[in-house]
Design an enzyme around this catalytic site. Structure first.
Site, mmCIF file in Angstrom:
data_model
loop_
_atom_site.group_PDB
_atom_site.id
_atom_site.type_symbol
_atom_site.label_atom_id
_atom_site.label_comp_id
_atom_site.label_asym_id
_atom_site.label_seq_id
_atom_site.Cartn_x
_atom_site.Cartn_y
_atom_site.Cartn_z
ATOM 1 N N SER A 37 1.010 -1.641 -0.227
ATOM 2 C CA SER A 37 0.228 0.006 0.417
ATOM 3 C C SER A 37 1.005 1.258 -0.067
ATOM 4 O O SER A 37 0.758 2.834 0.322
ATOM 5 C CB SER A 37 -1.218 -0.056 1.180
ATOM 6 N N SER A 106 2.665 -7.606 2.176
ATOM 7 C CA SER A 106 2.155 -6.038 3.647
ATOM 8 C C SER A 106 0.866 -5.665 3.344
ATOM 9 O O SER A 106 -0.152 -6.371 4.134
ATOM 10 C CB SER A 106 3.063 -5.139 3.006
ATOM 11 N N PHE A 107 -0.150 -4.584 3.060
ATOM 12 C CA PHE A 107 -0.875 -4.989 3.067
ATOM 13 C C PHE A 107 -1.580 -5.994 2.319
ATOM 14 O O PHE A 107 -2.857 -6.144 2.446
ATOM 15 C CB PHE A 107 -1.552 -3.658 2.494
ATOM 16 N N ASP A 227 13.643 -4.705 8.559
ATOM 17 C CA ASP A 227 12.062 -4.011 7.875
ATOM 18 C C ASP A 227 11.961 -3.071 9.019
ATOM 19 O O ASP A 227 11.510 -3.001 10.525
ATOM 20 C CB ASP A 227 10.904 -5.287 8.358
ATOM 21 N N HIS A 255 11.801 -3.473 4.192
ATOM 22 C CA HIS A 255 10.305 -4.294 3.996
ATOM 23 C C HIS A 255 10.459 -4.149 1.765
ATOM 24 O O HIS A 255 9.006 -5.208 2.411
ATOM 25 C CB HIS A 255 9.504 -3.106 3.887
#
Length: 277
Positions: A37, A106-107, A227, A255
Site C-alpha cells: 500500500s 504487507s497490506f 524491516d 520491507h
C-alpha cells in the site's frame, strides 16, 4: 516517434464490478499476487523483478487493487477489506479460476489472510511477506508511508525507510515513484484510504486470532529482519498461529524483500508453491 508504453498498464478485466488492470504471465497453476500500500504503488512496481522468474513455473496474475495503480477509481467505492476481498475473488471468477495460490505483500498480506479465511477452498497455498494482519502498534515508518504528501524529498525519505540497502533508494527511483503519486486521481484515493489517526487502519486489517489459527493452508511467512515499516514480530506471530506455517527471515533486508533479495525470493516462493505439484 511513438511514446514508450507504460509497463504498469497491462490487461483489463471486470472483477466484482471493478474494472481492474492486471498482469497475466506464464502458465501452470495460478498464483494471485497482491501488492502493498505504498504511495504510487502498482502491481508492476511491486512485483516487476520477480514476476518473470515465477512465471517460468506458474501462471502469475498480479492485479492493481481498488484505489491503487491503473484500476478504475470511482467515488462510490469504499476502500476496505470487503471491497478488496470481493475484488480478489472476482478476479478468480472472471478468469475462470477455481483455486489459486496467494502471495501477499504487507497490506496485500493482510488482504491475503482475509481472502483465505473467508474463502478457504479457493486458495491452495499461502505466502505472506512483511505482512499486516495481526494487531501491532503502528510504526513511525508506516505512519509516514500512509501519511505521505507528494514531493520528491518526501518520497526519497520513504525509500530510505523501505530499503535496508540505501543504494536502492536513489534519486532516479525517488523521481519515478514521486511521479507515480501525482498522476490524476492517485494521491486523492491514497489519502482517502488511511487518514489520521492511522492506528485504526492497522487494527482494521487485523484478522481474528481464532480465524488465523484455523487456517488449513500450507503457508510460507517471509520477513526482512531490518524491516522498519512492519515489525518482524508480526511474522513471528503469524508463523506461530498458522498450524502449517514455515518462516523465512532475510538478514540485511528491510520491507522490500522482493526487491532487495529478488532472485532469492523468487526461488524460495517458486520452490514452496511447486512442492505440491
Amino acid at each position: 516517434m511513438n511514446a514508450p508504453l507504460n509497463p504498469e498498464i497491462a490487461r483489463s478485466i471486470v472483477a466484482a464490478g471493478i474494472t481492474t488492470n492486471y498482469h497475466d504471465l506464464g502458465s501452470g497453476f495460478p498464483v494471485l499476487m497482491l501488492h502493498g500500500s505504498g504511495p504510487g504503488v502498482s502491481a508492476w512496481a511491486n512485483w516487476r523483478l520477480v514476476m518473470p522468474s515465477l512465471a517460468e513455473r506458474a501462471r502469475v496474475i498480479a492485479p492493481d487493487m481498488a484505489g491503487f495503480g491503473y484500476t478504475e477509481r470511482r467515488p462510490d467505492l469504499r476502500y476496505d477489506m470487503d471491497t478488496w476481498v470481493a475484488q480478489a475473488i472476482g478476479m478468480l471468477d472472471a478468469l475462470g479460476i477455481e483455486q489459486a495460490d496467494l502471495v501477499g505483500n504487507s497490506f496485500g498480506g493482510g488482504l491475503a489472510l482475509q481472502v483465505a479465511i473467508r474463502h478457504p477452498h479457493r486458495i491452495r497455498r499461502l505466502v505472506l511477506m512483511g505482512s499486516v494482519g495481526v494487531r501491532f502498534d503502528i510504526t513511525p515508518a508506516l505512519d509516514a508511508v500512509w501519511g505521505y504528501t507528494p514531493s520528491i524529498e518526501t518520497m526519497r525519505g520513504l525509500l530510505d525507510l523501505f530499503a535496508y540497502d540505501r543504494s536502492l533508494a536513489n534519486d532516479e527511483l525517488a523521481k519515478l515513484r514521486y511521479e507515480a503519486t501525482i498522476r490524476p486521481g492517485f494521491q486523492e484515493s491514497f489519502a482517502a484510504m488511511f487518514p489520521a489517526p492511522r492506528q485504526r487502519w492497522v487494527d482494521a486489517m487485523a484478522s481474528r486470532a481464532e480465524d488465523i489459527k484455523a487456517l488449513p493452508h500450507e503457508t510460507l511467512v517471509i520477513h526482512g529482519r531490518e524491516d522498519l515499516v512492519i515489525p518482524l514480530d508480526t511474522s513471528l506471530t503469524l508463523a506461530q498461529w498458522i498450524p502449517n506455517a514455515q518462516l523465512h527471515v532475510y538478514g540485511k533486508c528491510g520491507h522490500w524483500t522482493q526487491i532487495e533479495h529478488a532472485a532469492r525470493f523468487a526461488r524460495l516462493v517458486g520452490d514452496f508453491l511447486t512442492e505440491s505439484n
